[in-house]
Write a protein that holds these residues in place. Structure first.
Motif, mmCIF file in Angstrom:
data_model
loop_
_atom_site.group_PDB
_atom_site.id
_atom_site.type_symbol
_atom_site.label_atom_id
_atom_site.label_comp_id
_atom_site.label_asym_id
_atom_site.label_seq_id
_atom_site.Cartn_x
_atom_site.Cartn_y
_atom_site.Cartn_z
ATOM 1 N N ARG A 13 -11.020 -28.117 -37.343
ATOM 2 C CA ARG A 13 -11.970 -28.601 -38.154
ATOM 3 C C ARG A 13 -11.956 -30.234 -38.037
ATOM 4 N NH1 ARG A 13 -9.210 -25.649 -41.559
ATOM 5 N NH2 ARG A 13 -10.576 -24.171 -42.271
ATOM 6 N N CYS A 14 -13.018 -30.755 -38.423
ATOM 7 C CA CYS A 14 -13.053 -32.173 -38.279
ATOM 8 C C CYS A 14 -12.175 -32.891 -39.387
ATOM 9 C CB CYS A 14 -14.542 -32.719 -38.649
ATOM 10 S SG CYS A 14 -15.964 -31.993 -37.886
ATOM 11 N N HIS A 27 -16.742 -28.865 -46.101
ATOM 12 C CA HIS A 27 -16.796 -28.993 -44.639
ATOM 13 C C HIS A 27 -16.888 -27.706 -44.064
ATOM 14 C CE1 HIS A 27 -15.056 -28.391 -40.392
ATOM 15 N NE2 HIS A 27 -15.614 -29.495 -40.361
ATOM 16 N N ASP A 28 -16.433 -26.508 -44.400
ATOM 17 C CA ASP A 28 -16.558 -25.298 -43.702
ATOM 18 C C ASP A 28 -17.837 -24.497 -44.002
ATOM 19 O OD1 ASP A 28 -14.154 -25.649 -42.871
ATOM 20 O OD2 ASP A 28 -13.116 -24.133 -43.643
ATOM 21 N N GLY A 32 -23.547 -30.225 -42.691
ATOM 22 C CA GLY A 32 -24.026 -30.373 -41.452
ATOM 23 C C GLY A 32 -24.964 -29.130 -41.574
ATOM 24 N N ASN A 183 -26.171 -33.175 -36.168
ATOM 25 C CA ASN A 183 -25.059 -32.088 -36.175
ATOM 26 C C ASN A 183 -23.633 -33.036 -35.703
ATOM 27 O OD1 ASN A 183 -22.676 -30.370 -35.874
ATOM 28 N ND2 ASN A 183 -23.933 -29.035 -34.424
ATOM 29 N N HIS A 185 -20.615 -32.207 -36.317
ATOM 30 C CA HIS A 185 -19.107 -31.754 -36.243
ATOM 31 C C HIS A 185 -18.478 -31.977 -35.086
ATOM 32 C CE1 HIS A 185 -18.815 -29.291 -39.945
ATOM 33 N NE2 HIS A 185 -20.050 -29.028 -39.778
ATOM 34 N N CYS A 189 -14.646 -28.541 -33.003
ATOM 35 C CA CYS A 189 -14.410 -27.973 -34.335
ATOM 36 C C CYS A 189 -15.288 -26.596 -34.308
ATOM 37 C CB CYS A 189 -15.081 -28.987 -35.323
ATOM 38 S SG CYS A 189 -15.433 -28.243 -37.031
ATOM 39 N N ARG A 191 -17.063 -25.179 -36.564
ATOM 40 C CA ARG A 191 -18.286 -25.192 -37.304
ATOM 41 C C ARG A 191 -19.488 -25.993 -36.322
ATOM 42 N NH1 ARG A 191 -20.527 -22.280 -40.849
ATOM 43 N NH2 ARG A 191 -21.488 -24.295 -42.119
ATOM 44 N N HIS A 192 -19.142 -26.590 -35.167
ATOM 45 C CA HIS A 192 -20.042 -27.022 -34.539
ATOM 46 C C HIS A 192 -21.191 -26.185 -33.810
ATOM 47 C CE1 HIS A 192 -21.977 -29.062 -30.950
ATOM 48 N NE2 HIS A 192 -21.784 -30.161 -31.596
#
Length: 200
Positions: A13-14, A27-28, A32, A183, A185, A189, A191-192
């Protein structure tokens, strides 16, 4: 380590979010994700304008306090806050007790409604800046991620023209990132791609 953090450690993750559980969860699950709710846009505007000069972690820890203080981010109600309401908020330890920031939140609620009246929705106003299509960046490390862009400069200028306060280009870019208009991320990551698929 909490169960949440333990269960998520297999994912890259970032790195900016690492530190405490609520930051990682934010974040998760939120950062974004394209936002199509005006109330959510207003929530982030309140929180991000409060962040000026502080860390996002500090604001995130006070998020529940802000939700209570600002009527669950109902901008119609916030727009009608009186001087007495503002004074009460400045005495509230659950938020950042800065008069200028509190007053800015009330002013911004009123300007927010004006934008709605002109564009139909604040979401539509924001998405018009990217022709309705969230920008998908492809950063590989945190050093590549900008603090401001031509887009954030343009949006900040337009918001200033409407009379919004405490929303300079850096704060606006944070808003664009948080609400998925861009976006940011990192490409590695997990999540991207998830966030990218969410964009309409």
């Amino acid at each position: 380590m909490s169960d949440y953090m333990h269960n998520q450690t297999q994912n890259f993750r970032c790195p900016w979010c690492l530190g405490f559980e609520d930051y990682i969860r934010y974040h998760d699950e939120e950062w974004g994700v394209p936002v199509y709710s005006d109330r959510t846009h207003f929530e982030f505007l309140v929180l991000e304008s409060a962040q000026a000069g502080l860390s996002w972690a500090t604001i995130l820890k006070k998020r529940k306090g802000y939700a209570k203080a600002f009527k669950d981010f109902d901008y119609q109600k916030v727009a009608h806050f009186s001087e007495e309401d503002i004074n009460n908020l400045i005495a509230d330890p659950s938020i950042v007790r800065n008069r200028m920031k509190v007053e800015a939140a009330v002013i911004n609620a009123r300007r927010f409604i004006e934008v709605q009246e002109k564009y139909g929705t604040f979401t539509g106003f924001m998405l018009d800046f990217v022709d309705g299509k969230p920008i998908q960046n492809a950063w590989k490390n945190m050093q590549e991620v900008p603090a401001t862009t031509d887009l954030s400069n343009k949006v900040a200028k337009e918001l200033k023209n409407y009379g919004f306060k405490f929303l300079g280009s850096t704060t606006v870019y944070a808003h664009l990132q948080a609400t998925g208009i861009v976006n940011d991320h990192l490409v590695q990551c997990f999540r991207h791609q998830e966030v990218k698929r969410m964009a309409k």
